[in-house]
Design a protein around this motif. Structure first.
Motif, PDB file in Angstrom:
ATOM      1  N   ARG A   1       0.959  -1.503   0.227  1.00  0.00           N
ATOM      2  CA  ARG A   1      -0.003  -0.406   0.446  1.00  0.00           C
ATOM      3  C   ARG A   1       0.648   1.046  -0.016  1.00  0.00           C
ATOM      4  O   ARG A   1       0.080   2.254  -0.327  1.00  0.00           O
ATOM      5  CB  ARG A   1      -0.958  -0.028   1.302  1.00  0.00           C
ATOM      6  N   GLN A   2       2.191   0.762   0.979  1.00  0.00           N
ATOM      7  CA  GLN A   2       3.360   2.366   0.493  1.00  0.00           C
ATOM      8  C   GLN A   2       3.677   2.639  -0.853  1.00  0.00           C
ATOM      9  O   GLN A   2       4.726   3.372  -1.393  1.00  0.00           O
ATOM     10  CB  GLN A   2       3.851   2.345   1.530  1.00  0.00           C
ATOM     11  N   VAL A   3       3.699   2.038  -1.917  1.00  0.00           N
ATOM     12  CA  VAL A   3       4.136   1.596  -3.331  1.00  0.00           C
ATOM     13  C   VAL A   3       4.077   3.217  -3.826  1.00  0.00           C
ATOM     14  O   VAL A   3       2.639   4.056  -3.444  1.00  0.00           O
ATOM     15  CB  VAL A   3       4.266   0.823  -3.774  1.00  0.00           C
ATOM     16  N   ALA A   4       4.845   3.723  -4.250  1.00  0.00           N
ATOM     17  CA  ALA A   4       4.945   5.286  -5.138  1.00  0.00           C
ATOM     18  C   ALA A   4       5.996   5.451  -6.006  1.00  0.00           C
ATOM     19  O   ALA A   4       6.761   4.865  -5.177  1.00  0.00           O
ATOM     20  CB  ALA A   4       4.659   5.957  -3.574  1.00  0.00           C
ATOM     21  N   PRO A   5       5.875   5.862  -6.333  1.00  0.00           N
ATOM     22  CA  PRO A   5       6.793   6.531  -7.539  1.00  0.00           C
ATOM     23  C   PRO A   5       7.994   6.855  -6.323  1.00  0.00           C
ATOM     24  O   PRO A   5       7.873   7.643  -5.686  1.00  0.00           O
ATOM     25  CB  PRO A   5       6.292   7.122  -8.267  1.00  0.00           C
ATOM     26  N   ILE A   6       9.221   6.608  -7.896  1.00  0.00           N
ATOM     27  CA  ILE A   6      10.622   7.288  -7.086  1.00  0.00           C
ATOM     28  C   ILE A   6      11.720   8.113  -8.052  1.00  0.00           C
ATOM     29  O   ILE A   6      10.967   8.059  -9.135  1.00  0.00           O
ATOM     30  CB  ILE A   6      11.339   6.232  -5.874  1.00  0.00           C
ATOM     31  N   SER A   7      12.256   9.232  -7.878  1.00  0.00           N
ATOM     32  CA  SER A   7      12.989   9.717  -8.559  1.00  0.00           C
ATOM     33  C   SER A   7      14.810   8.754  -9.150  1.00  0.00           C
ATOM     34  O   SER A   7      14.085   9.498 -10.043  1.00  0.00           O
ATOM     35  CB  SER A   7      13.516  10.457  -7.405  1.00  0.00           C
ATOM     36  N   GLN A   8      14.883   7.963  -8.717  1.00  0.00           N
ATOM     37  CA  GLN A   8      15.724   7.201  -9.598  1.00  0.00           C
ATOM     38  C   GLN A   8      15.184   6.574 -10.042  1.00  0.00           C
ATOM     39  O   GLN A   8      14.484   5.660 -10.166  1.00  0.00           O
ATOM     40  CB  GLN A   8      17.193   7.000  -8.035  1.00  0.00           C
ATOM     41  N   PRO A   9      15.820   6.439 -11.346  1.00  0.00           N
ATOM     42  CA  PRO A   9      15.723   5.774 -11.888  1.00  0.00           C
ATOM     43  C   PRO A   9      15.535   3.800 -11.904  1.00  0.00           C
ATOM     44  O   PRO A   9      17.072   3.001 -11.077  1.00  0.00           O
ATOM     45  CB  PRO A   9      16.994   5.667 -13.850  1.00  0.00           C
ATOM     46  N   TRP A  10      14.544   3.261 -12.462  1.00  0.00           N
ATOM     47  CA  TRP A  10      14.293   1.285 -11.828  1.00  0.00           C
ATOM     48  C   TRP A  10      14.120   1.032 -13.218  1.00  0.00           C
ATOM     49  O   TRP A  10      13.596   1.032 -13.796  1.00  0.00           O
ATOM     50  CB  TRP A  10      13.822   1.983 -10.912  1.00  0.00           C
ATOM     51  N   VAL A  11      14.332  -0.552 -12.588  1.00  0.00           N
ATOM     52  CA  VAL A  11      14.259  -1.546 -13.882  1.00  0.00           C
ATOM     53  C   VAL A  11      13.298  -2.536 -12.423  1.00  0.00           C
ATOM     54  O   VAL A  11      13.646  -2.259 -12.118  1.00  0.00           O
ATOM     55  CB  VAL A  11      15.432  -2.676 -14.113  1.00  0.00           C
ATOM     56  N   ALA A  12      12.268  -3.015 -13.904  1.00  0.00           N
ATOM     57  CA  ALA A  12      11.444  -4.114 -13.091  1.00  0.00           C
ATOM     58  C   ALA A  12      11.539  -4.671 -13.543  1.00  0.00           C
ATOM     59  O   ALA A  12      11.997  -5.703 -14.828  1.00  0.00           O
ATOM     60  CB  ALA A  12       9.731  -3.524 -13.538  1.00  0.00           C
ATOM     61  N   ILE A  13      11.554  -6.589 -12.202  1.00  0.00           N
ATOM     62  CA  ILE A  13      11.405  -7.548 -12.760  1.00  0.00           C
ATOM     63  C   ILE A  13      10.809  -8.554 -12.439  1.00  0.00           C
ATOM     64  O   ILE A  13       9.879  -7.909 -11.355  1.00  0.00           O
ATOM     65  CB  ILE A  13      12.611  -8.046 -12.039  1.00  0.00           C
ATOM     66  N   ILE A  14       9.727  -8.776 -13.424  1.00  0.00           N
ATOM     67  CA  ILE A  14       8.986  -9.894 -13.631  1.00  0.00           C
ATOM     68  C   ILE A  14       8.828 -11.221 -13.204  1.00  0.00           C
ATOM     69  O   ILE A  14       9.453 -11.572 -14.707  1.00  0.00           O
ATOM     70  CB  ILE A  14       7.513  -8.636 -14.204  1.00  0.00           C
ATOM     71  N   ASP A  15       8.196 -11.942 -12.742  1.00  0.00           N
ATOM     72  CA  ASP A  15       7.967 -13.100 -13.690  1.00  0.00           C
ATOM     73  C   ASP A  15       6.673 -13.930 -12.773  1.00  0.00           C
ATOM     74  O   ASP A  15       5.800 -13.122 -12.028  1.00  0.00           O
ATOM     75  CB  ASP A  15       8.839 -13.629 -12.177  1.00  0.00           C
ATOM     76  N   HIS A  16       6.304 -14.833 -13.314  1.00  0.00           N
ATOM     77  CA  HIS A  16       5.265 -15.836 -12.678  1.00  0.00           C
ATOM     78  C   HIS A  16       5.937 -17.004 -11.584  1.00  0.00           C
ATOM     79  O   HIS A  16       6.897 -17.829 -11.915  1.00  0.00           O
ATOM     80  CB  HIS A  16       4.333 -16.457 -13.742  1.00  0.00           C
ATOM     81  N   SER A  17       5.423 -17.179 -10.370  1.00  0.00           N
ATOM     82  CA  SER A  17       5.567 -18.324 -10.051  1.00  0.00           C
ATOM     83  C   SER A  17       5.053 -19.462 -10.408  1.00  0.00           C
ATOM     84  O   SER A  17       4.317 -19.256 -10.892  1.00  0.00           O
ATOM     85  CB  SER A  17       5.200 -18.608  -8.779  1.00  0.00           C
TER      86      SER A  17
END
Length: 416
Positions: free
Chosen positions: A56-72
């Motif tokens: 619930r606390q997830v929000a945008p951040i200023s530094q660049p980032w990579v999303a890693i996605i996967d299914h279990s």
């Protein structure tokens, strides 16, 4: 007390039921200043509330980032889609492969129906809260590939996609070797040898067991075993009857005839292992690109593995050059590690099904301290936990079982 209980689960890695026992033992034997010991169900609720609060606390951040996605992998009838946020600078700061402490879980969904359309909807919701990543790292799963493509089309976002190096190399090894007669003969001999040597004094020489799914992700172990067997069997002269060598030759008849294939197979697998070790620990930049290109030259020109790796390196070094001067995360292994930690806890439950305990996943990321835990608990009350379960986990195997036998008196206690 709540913080201590949650930390025992997350850091000491003890079961929920063990927490009250440990606290009670410390209170009586070590004079720990606690006035009461909670029930284990309270420990479960507090830990899951921390996971929900972090989401619930997830929000945008200023530094660049990579999303890693996967299914279990399927657990029961459900799959969990997890999205992790990793800052671009995480790999260079650590100087080694990223760990769960470097990651933040920004998305978690559980569903029985998984396709490209559902993945796209989930990604849209997740990235609306977290902001847009500069790149997406994923494996070669067709469902994820379609979901990412549909999300980019709807969001009008051109985000570079990084294909997980481990799955790319596994696919290349599979394409080069799986359908060849020598590989089939090699694996057949290994399987037969395992049957004849199991529960004997030579059981330690059995080939590594390959998993049914994604076997080429760990095929290097089998290749190394084959190379060692060549050395063990290549002894001139007749073996003494009943000796270990005689038994090994009987278990692997005709194995030495496969020497050219086994040596080529092992050489290719070792090269691939060195490439993946370099990229997973150091990331992809100009320096590691040169190292991997040099390793690539050890493979034959007609090698499928060489061709695919060369193509992957050329495509991804361009992505790295456009995005950053820092090493680029090119592996999604961290998600597999996260699932492994989660399933280690899930397996302690008699009901092996995806249920609200999936909220433990966000709590396993980062380095939750007392402040983080207190803040997360404040963002997720117990009624929020109940609401989340009703919306996201409408049915579990336990609920279906209870509903099925609700009117069956024979299943109730005291009836025969």
């Amino acid at each position: 007390m709540r913080t201590l209980c949650v930390l025992l689960v997350l850091r000491a890695v003890v079961s929920f039921r063990s927490v009250p026992r440990i606290l009670d033992l410390l209170r009586t034997q070590a004079l720990l200043c606690v006035s009461w010991v909670p029930h284990f169900t309270s420990v479960i609720n507090w830990t899951l509330r921390v996971g929900l609060g972090l989401l619930r606390q997830v929000a945008p951040i200023s530094q660049p980032w990579v999303a890693i996605i996967d299914h279990s992998i399927d657990v029961g009838t459900k799959k969990a889609l997890v999205v992790l946020r990793v800052p671009l600078e995480a790999l260079s700061q650590r100087g080694a492969a990223i760990q769960l402490g470097d990651c933040e879980c920004i998305g978690l969904t559980v569903a029985e129906t998984v396709n490209g359309e559902t993945v796209a909807l989930h990604l849209e919701e997740i990235f609306t809260r977290s902001g847009t990543p500069v790149a997406i790292t994923k494996d070669c799963d067709a469902t994820l590939q379609k979901g990412v493509r549909l999300w980019m089309e709807k969001a009008h976002a051109a985000v570079p996609v990084i294909e997980d190096i481990g799955h790319v190399m596994a696919g290349a090894l599979k394409a080069q070797f799986e359908n060849t007669s020598n590989y089939k003969r090699f694996t057949t001999l290994a399987a037969k040898a395992a049957k004849s040597l199991r529960q004997t004094e030579l059981a330690f020489l059995i080939a590594p067991k390959l998993r049914s799914k994604g076997r080429f992700l760990s095929i290097g172990k089998l290749a190394c075993w084959g190379e060692k067997m060549l050395g063990a069997l290549a002894v001139t002269g007749r073996a003494r009857k009943g000796s270990p060598l005689a038994k090994l030759r009987a278990a692997l008849p005709g194995f030495l005839a496969l020497r050219p294939f086994v040596e080529h197979f092992a050489s290719t697998a070792v090269t691939v292992s060195h490439v993946m070790e370099t990229l997973k620990n150091k990331g992809l930049d100009r320096s590691t690109y040169e190292q991997c290109w040099q390793l690539l030259q050890q493979l034959p020109a007609n090698s499928t593995v060489k061709q695919r790796l060369d193509e992957w390196l050329s495509r991804h070094i361009e992505i790295q050059r456009q995005l950053t001067s820092l090493p680029l995360v090119v592996s999604s292994d961290i998600v597999e590690s996260l699932f492994g930690n989660f399933k280690h806890i899930l397996e302690r439950s008699p009901q092996a099904d995806m249920n609200r305990t999936t909220l433990l996943i966000p709590a396993l990321c980062g380095n939750p301290d007392e402040t983080t835990i207190s803040s997360a608990l404040g963002h997720a009350l117990h009624r929020d936990l109940i609401t989340w379960e009703q919306e996201n986990i409408p049915s579990t195997m336990r609920k279906k079982r209870e509903a099925f036998f609700a009117h069956d008196r024979s299943q109730k206690a005291g009836n025969s």
